[in-house]
Design a protein around this motif. Structure first.
Motif, short mmCIF file in Angstrom:
data_model
loop_
_atom_site.label_atom_id
_atom_site.label_comp_id
_atom_site.label_asym_id
_atom_site.label_seq_id
_atom_site.Cartn_x
_atom_site.Cartn_y
_atom_site.Cartn_z
N GLU A 93 0.99 -1.24 -0.06
CA GLU A 93 0.03 -0.05 0.00
C GLU A 93 0.89 1.24 0.09
N ALA A 94 0.42 2.35 -0.53
CA ALA A 94 1.27 3.55 -0.46
C ALA A 94 1.14 4.08 0.77
N ARG A 95 2.20 4.91 0.90
CA ARG A 95 2.27 5.42 2.28
C ARG A 95 2.02 6.81 2.34
N PRO A 96 1.57 7.69 3.29
CA PRO A 96 1.23 9.17 3.20
C PRO A 96 2.81 9.85 3.23
N ALA A 97 2.84 10.86 2.30
CA ALA A 97 4.01 11.73 2.30
C ALA A 97 4.56 11.94 3.58
N ALA A 98 3.69 12.40 4.63
CA ALA A 98 3.99 12.91 5.84
C ALA A 98 4.88 12.09 6.71
N VAL A 99 4.99 10.64 6.44
CA VAL A 99 5.79 9.90 7.38
C VAL A 99 6.58 9.04 6.33
N GLN A 100 7.04 9.46 5.16
CA GLN A 100 7.66 8.51 4.30
C GLN A 100 8.89 8.15 4.83
N THR A 101 9.55 7.08 4.69
CA THR A 101 10.77 6.78 5.13
C THR A 101 12.05 7.30 4.29
N THR A 102 13.06 7.46 4.73
CA THR A 102 14.34 7.87 3.88
C THR A 102 15.04 6.68 3.41
N ALA A 103 14.57 5.62 3.57
CA ALA A 103 15.39 4.35 3.06
C ALA A 103 15.21 4.04 1.62
N GLU A 104 14.25 4.51 0.92
CA GLU A 104 13.90 4.05 -0.18
C GLU A 104 15.14 4.31 -1.22
N VAL A 105 15.41 3.50 -2.03
CA VAL A 105 16.46 3.65 -3.04
C VAL A 105 15.80 4.16 -4.38
N PRO A 106 16.49 5.41 -4.71
CA PRO A 106 15.85 5.94 -6.01
C PRO A 106 16.15 4.91 -7.17
N GLY A 107 15.17 4.86 -7.67
CA GLY A 107 15.15 3.93 -9.19
C GLY A 107 15.09 2.63 -8.84
N GLU A 108 14.88 2.25 -7.56
CA GLU A 108 14.77 0.62 -7.31
C GLU A 108 13.58 0.42 -6.61
N SER A 109 12.87 -0.53 -7.09
CA SER A 109 11.46 -0.93 -6.53
C SER A 109 12.20 -1.60 -5.21
N PRO A 110 11.26 -1.70 -4.05
CA PRO A 110 11.62 -2.29 -2.95
C PRO A 110 10.73 -3.74 -2.71
N ALA A 111 11.45 -4.50 -2.26
CA ALA A 111 10.69 -5.90 -2.30
C ALA A 111 9.52 -5.92 -1.46
N GLN A 112 8.53 -6.54 -1.91
CA GLN A 112 7.23 -6.66 -0.95
C GLN A 112 7.57 -7.59 0.15
N ALA A 113 6.96 -6.86 1.26
CA ALA A 113 6.86 -7.67 2.68
C ALA A 113 5.94 -8.79 2.40
N GLU A 114 6.41 -9.91 3.01
CA GLU A 114 5.63 -11.19 3.06
C GLU A 114 4.43 -11.15 3.89
N ARG A 115 3.10 -11.54 3.25
CA ARG A 115 1.97 -11.61 3.97
C ARG A 115 2.00 -12.84 4.78
N VAL A 116 1.84 -12.53 6.19
CA VAL A 116 1.68 -13.80 7.15
C VAL A 116 0.49 -13.92 7.85
N MET A 117 -0.57 -12.85 7.71
CA MET A 117 -1.77 -13.12 8.17
C MET A 117 -2.80 -12.53 7.26
N ASP A 118 -3.93 -13.36 7.20
CA ASP A 118 -5.12 -12.91 6.33
C ASP A 118 -5.21 -11.37 6.89
N ALA A 119 -5.67 -10.75 5.63
CA ALA A 119 -5.92 -9.40 5.80
C ALA A 119 -7.11 -9.06 6.46
N ARG A 120 -8.20 -10.06 6.53
CA ARG A 120 -9.29 -10.02 7.07
C ARG A 120 -9.51 -10.30 8.92
N THR A 121 -8.33 -11.32 9.07
CA THR A 121 -8.06 -11.38 10.34
C THR A 121 -7.30 -10.28 11.05
#
Length: 797
Positions: free
Chosen positions: A611-639
């Motif tokens: 999911e997109a994150r609001p600009a107000a709390v954006q992290t400084t760790a993002e690598v320009p021009g490089e897509s970050p890996a997606q975090a692993e889903r470990v719990m059903d979103a409904r749970t």
């Protein structure tokens, strides 16, 4: 003619002898001389520096304090001052000033001792980079030969740049930029003419002309340098007289002053760098950027310290730290010099007790007032749950000569306090990628560098229950499932030991919905849930889903009550799964490492939720021009969504109702208090921050009656989150597809009949609708008892 010929041949012979001597000396010494060209690639020792995400200095590590600067960045006034003091013929000689050498030789012949070395700046560069400080003719000869080589290899500007970055200027400052920071707290280009002249006077003798140790002597040398600059035409009379009139005002700091206070963060970063680079971490000039935000770190510091001081004052005055009656101010100042400020609490000695307050002597030598109003809390501490009579006047609390602590308020006034014995920790994470936004591991790093946020393994109490409840939801239970809140007993078949767990108030509510059981923190419901899903399943689920360390999860039913051993950082990391909608992220601190030249050696690129994150709390760790890996889903979103809804009820109507004062619709969390109130917890979140607060004694003991997660840890959490969430809109993960909102019969937990007046809406997964038949509460059998670790009585909520 014979006399003239004799004199002529004598001169020729002497000249030849000198020439042969110099040639022989050169041929003897030159094979052992280093190449001057190596100075082009010299690497000076530069300390390790730790920064926040917003580029604020947190800490500096290294014996040598140095910040190399380029020649173009050296103020022209400083160059003029330095040359006037050290080598006014620098622009004209070729590394050796014959007049200066002859002057030094004449002083040697006259006094029999070496007075000055007659060294030019080039010769000093040769000595500083290649030679020792030994005073001998051979070393001087090497110095002269090297200076000649350096002049051939390098330009004058390059020589000056090497010199001003290498020289030692006292107070661990190497180079002029470090000296400017140490003595004036400014960059070299921000100093006045008089201040530049003061620094230019230090190379000759840093200890003798140190403006902190010897301000009078330092001023004499400064004024002499200003005079030389005027005589050489480097400055006009007006500037000369203005600089002479400037007073000597300096401050000495062994290291750069931190711009934010985050010593526990600095130590974590330092340890990681040393583990990666070894001893070079302290000398290679690495610049380490962390994910910590300065404003949030300051909020964490204030929240934790205020909460611990509030607790401490609820439990009374333990008396002064020491007593020094009958001494004069000078003796008291000597005693104060031995004390340190800890967690913002300054040491002070009571100099006079008055009717409306006291007067105290502070380390700066000032005598200041402390109002009686700030002392009224100081009832004598008799025991954890016992206080003496309330004091009626200042003399009931302190006497003249008492060593106490005071806290300076925003208006400059002093508040009467004492150093808390209780400890605490707070850690705040970004649930979208695990970035540590703030971390404090104790009341004061100077008091104890033990990082309780990342190292203290403590029982989380009922703040652990959401991990068990989510496991139950994923195994078929619903928020409306009825569980029997009734007495239960376990008997160890081998020892006969009986365990009768109870709720916090020793009451039982009978069959109760899971949602209500969680916000009321019913212990027996948690145990019955763990029985139904199985201990092995719960341990596997906690390890796989929340990243909890398996070895720290006890394999018995006390696990449901939070008898695991977890750090605040581990608890916060587990709660990120709820806050981000079911994804696993790993906490991280270092976002970037640069070398001394600004080249990036490492840049964090952690897996993130999609999911997109609001600009107000954006992290400084993002690598320009490089897509970050997606975090692993470990719990059903409904749970995850249902759990957040249930944990919001903990705040709306449960044990964390105090947090309603924040007036936020998007916060959720769980209190935790362990047996005999030894640990106080609150773990809570919204979509922007997951924050865990813990408080307790390092050597576990009761915090006292009435000291629960909701009374000690929760106020700390609230103080911090009120700052962290200020001006941010409500934010929680969006509602996922596949959820149902159905009316439920509170008596049975199943779908309510049409027209039922007492029915209520509940959330369900579409693949796990309400039970079709009335739920019959189940009890335990002795077969459910685990002998792998004997359970202990525990009272948690």
């Amino acid at each position: 003619m014979r006399v003239l010929k004799f004199l002529l041949w004598t001169c020729v012979a002497l000249f030849s002898a000198v020439l042969l001597g110099l040639s022989g000396t050169y041929l003897y010494l030159s094979p052992n001389l280093p190449a001057a060209e190596t100075l082009r690639n010299v690497r000076m020792q530069v300390p390790l520096r730790i920064y926040s995400a917003d580029d604020l200095l947190i800490a500096e590590f290294g014996e040598m304090r140095r910040t190399p600067i380029r020649f173009e960045d050296i103020p022209p006034d400083f160059i003029s001052a330095l040359l006037a003091a050290e080598d006014d013929n620098f622009a004209n000689h070729y590394g050796v000033d014959v007049k200066s050498l002859m002057r030094a030789a004449a002083q040697l012949v006259k006094s029999g001792q070496i007075q000055t070395g007659g060294s030019t700046i080039t010769m000093q560069v040769a000595k500083n980079f290649f030679l020792s400080s030994e005073r001998s003719f051979s070393r001087k000869a090497n110095e002269i030969l090297l200076a000649l080589q350096i002049e051939r290899a390098l330009s004058k500007n390059e020589i000056l740049e090497l010199y001003v970055n290498k020289i030692y200027l006292g107070n661990r400052a190497y180079g002029i930029e470090a000296a400017a920071q140490v003595y004036y707290g400014k960059s070299i280009d921000q100093l006045s003419l008089a201040q530049l002249a003061m620094i230019a006077g230090l190379p000759k003798a840093p200890s003798r002309y140190n403006p902190v140790v010897n301000p009078e002597r330092a001023k004499i040398r400064r004024d002499w340098i200003l005079l030389r600059m005027f005589e050489l035409g480097r400055i006009d009379r007006l500037r000369y007289e203005q600089a002479l009139a400037e007073t000597v005002e300096v401050r000495a700091q062994a290291i750069a002053p931190p711009q934010i206070e985050a010593p526990y963060v600095a130590e974590m970063a330092r340890a990681e760098l040393v583990g990666q680079y070894g001893g070079d971490a302290y000398t290679e000039g690495y610049r380490v950027y962390t994910s910590v935000r300065g404003d949030l770190q300051e909020a964490a510091n204030q929240a934790l310290r205020s909460g611990l001081i509030d607790y401490d004052q609820r439990h009374g005055w333990r008396g002064p730290e020491a007593r020094f009656p009958g001494l004069d101010n000078a003796a008291w100042l000597a005693k104060l010099a031995e004390q340190r400020t800890l967690g913002g609490l300054e040491p002070a000695i009571v100099s006079r007790v008055e009717r409306d307050g006291i007067r105290v002597l502070t380390r700066g030598g000032a005598e200041e007032a402390v109002a009686w109003q700030s002392m009224k809390w100081a009832r004598p501490h008799l025991a954890t749950n016992s206080l003496g009579r309330a004091p009626q006047k200042p003399a009931d609390v302190v006497q003249s000569g008492d060593l106490i602590r005071v806290q300076r308020q925003a208006d400059g006034s002093l508040r009467f306090v004492q150093l808390p014995q209780v400890q605490g920790a707070l850690v705040s994470l970004d649930p979208r990628d695990g970035a540590i936004r703030a971390l404090i591991g104790g009341f004061s790093f100077e008091q104890s560098n033990y990082n309780r946020a990342a190292q203290a393994k403590r029982q989380p109490g009922s703040s652990f229950k959401p991990f068990v409840y989510s496991a139950a939801l994923d195994k078929g239970f619903t928020a409306a499932s009825l569980i029997d809140d009734a007495p239960i007993e376990f008997v160890d078949p081998y020892t006969g030991k009986v365990w009768r767990p109870k709720n916090d108030n020793n009451t039982f509510l009978g069959p109760i919905r899971m949602r209500e059981a969680l916000y009321r923190s019913r212990n027996l419901v948690s145990i019955r849930l763990l029985q139904e899903i199985g201990i092995d399943y719960a341990v596997d689920y906690g390890t796989r889903t929340f990243g909890l360390p398996r070895d720290d999860l006890p394999r018995n039913f006390s696990l449901a009550l939070g008898t695991a051993n977890l750090t605040p950082l581990e608890v916060a990391s587990g709660y990120t799964v709820f806050a981000n909608g079911g994804y696993r992220v790993q906490p991280y601190l270092i976002t970037r490492i640069d070398d001394r030249d600004g080249n990036t050696l490492f840049r964090a690129n952690p897996p993130r939720v999609p999911e997109a994150r609001p600009a107000a709390v954006q992290t400084t760790a993002e690598v320009p021009g490089e897509s970050p890996a997606q975090a692993e889903r470990v719990m059903d979103a409904r749970t995850a969504y249902i759990m957040t809804s249930m944990l919001q009820d903990v705040i709306k109507r449960g044990t964390a109702r105090r947090a309603l004062a924040l007036q936020r619709s998007d916060i959720a969390g769980k209190t935790g208090t362990t047996n005999e109130q030894k640990d106080s917890w609150f773990a809570g979140y919204n979509g922007d921050f997951v924050t865990t607060a813990w408080a307790g004694f390092d050597q576990p003991q009761s915090l006292g009656r009435g000291e629960y997660g909701g009374t000690l840890a929760l106020p700390i959490w609230m103080r911090y989150m009120s700052v962290a969430l200020k001006d941010l809109p409500p934010h929680l993960p969006p509602e996922p597809d596949g959820l149902l909102r159905l009316r439920v019969d509170p008596a049975s937990g199943r779908a309510a009949a049409a027209g039922a007046g007492d029915a209520f809406f509940e959330l369900f997964r579409s693949d796990m609708p309400p039970q079709p038949a009335t739920f019959e509460p189940r009890g335990f059998t002795q077969d459910h008892f685990s002998n792998e670790a004997a359970p202990v009585p525990i009272d948690l909520f």
